[in-house]
Design a protein around this motif. Structure first.
Motif, PDB file in Angstrom:
ATOM      1  N   GLY A  89       2.794  61.525  46.665  1.00 45.88           N
ATOM      2  CA  GLY A  89       4.106  61.062  47.105  1.00 45.88           C
ATOM      3  C   GLY A  89       4.074  59.613  47.533  1.00 45.88           C
ATOM      4  N   ARG A  90       5.199  59.152  47.990  1.00 43.65           N
ATOM      5  CA  ARG A  90       5.310  57.755  48.403  1.00 43.65           C
ATOM      6  C   ARG A  90       4.504  57.441  49.648  1.00 43.65           C
ATOM      7  NH1 ARG A  90      11.240  55.347  47.970  1.00 43.65           N
ATOM      8  NH2 ARG A  90      10.737  54.247  46.069  1.00 43.65           N
ATOM      9  N   LEU A  95      -0.013  54.127  48.485  1.00 40.21           N
ATOM     10  CA  LEU A  95      -0.083  52.928  49.317  1.00 40.21           C
ATOM     11  C   LEU A  95      -1.205  52.000  48.868  1.00 40.21           C
ATOM     12  CD1 LEU A  95       0.627  54.477  52.812  1.00 40.21           C
ATOM     13  CD2 LEU A  95       2.189  53.210  51.332  1.00 40.21           C
ATOM     14  N   ALA A  96      -2.288  52.558  48.324  1.00 36.16           N
ATOM     15  CA  ALA A  96      -3.374  51.721  47.812  1.00 36.16           C
ATOM     16  C   ALA A  96      -2.912  50.944  46.581  1.00 36.16           C
ATOM     17  CB  ALA A  96      -4.582  52.583  47.473  1.00 36.16           C
ATOM     18  N   GLU A  97      -2.086  51.576  45.746  1.00 33.24           N
ATOM     19  CA  GLU A  97      -1.553  50.866  44.580  1.00 33.24           C
ATOM     20  C   GLU A  97      -0.652  49.722  45.011  1.00 33.24           C
ATOM     21  OE1 GLU A  97       0.413  53.446  41.862  1.00 33.24           O
ATOM     22  OE2 GLU A  97      -1.303  54.777  41.668  1.00 33.24           O
ATOM     23  N   ILE A 112      -0.770  41.572  42.931  1.00 29.87           N
ATOM     24  CA  ILE A 112      -0.471  41.313  41.528  1.00 29.87           C
ATOM     25  C   ILE A 112      -0.710  39.826  41.296  1.00 29.87           C
ATOM     26  CG2 ILE A 112       1.332  41.325  39.777  1.00 29.87           C
ATOM     27  CD1 ILE A 112       2.657  43.583  41.374  1.00 29.87           C
ATOM     28  N   PRO A 113      -1.582  39.485  40.360  1.00 31.22           N
ATOM     29  CA  PRO A 113      -1.859  38.064  40.148  1.00 31.22           C
ATOM     30  C   PRO A 113      -0.640  37.338  39.579  1.00 31.22           C
ATOM     31  CG  PRO A 113      -2.937  39.388  38.467  1.00 31.22           C
ATOM     32  CD  PRO A 113      -2.351  40.341  39.466  1.00 31.22           C
TER      33      PRO A 113
END
Length: 109
Positions: free
Chosen positions: A22-23, A29-31, A36-37
């Motif tokens: 879930g969210r 949360l790790a994602e 993001i470069p």
């Protein structure tokens, strides 16, 4: 009674169906926390401008994109005119007939 049935069904579904994170799960949360470069372009360096080669490559890429958009626009125009029953002298690279073949037939859009 309804409560017991609902609990039994939810237990069976939890056993049979895999759970999606879930969210609020640690995996989600790790994602989100992975950075993001940012895309690297010559314009992203504030105090040094692009070199001549980088600027030429960007200009060439923008010119190709503009030409592709022109081709797409011409295809759309030809399709719109075809729905109205009007022949449009649409040619493309490698076409079996030249643009002059339409001019000889007296077709104009």
């Amino acid at each position: 009674m309804r409560d017991a049935i609902a609990r039994a069904l939810s237990w069976v579904l939890s056993v049979l169906a895999p759970r999606h994170p879930g969210r609020h799960s640690a995996a989600f949360l790790a994602e989100l926390s992975t950075p993001i470069p940012a895309p690297v372009t010559p314009w992203s360096r504030p105090w040094s401008g692009p070199t001549k080669e980088e600027a030429a490559a960007l200009f060439r890429r923008e010119a190709e994109t503009t030409m592709e958009l022109g081709v797409i626009q011409e295809r759309r125009r030809a399709a719109a005119l075809a729905t109205m029953g009007v022949d449009y002298p649409y040619t493309y690279e490698g076409a079996p007939f030249p643009r002059s073949a339409f001019a000889a037939a007296g077709v104009s859009a």
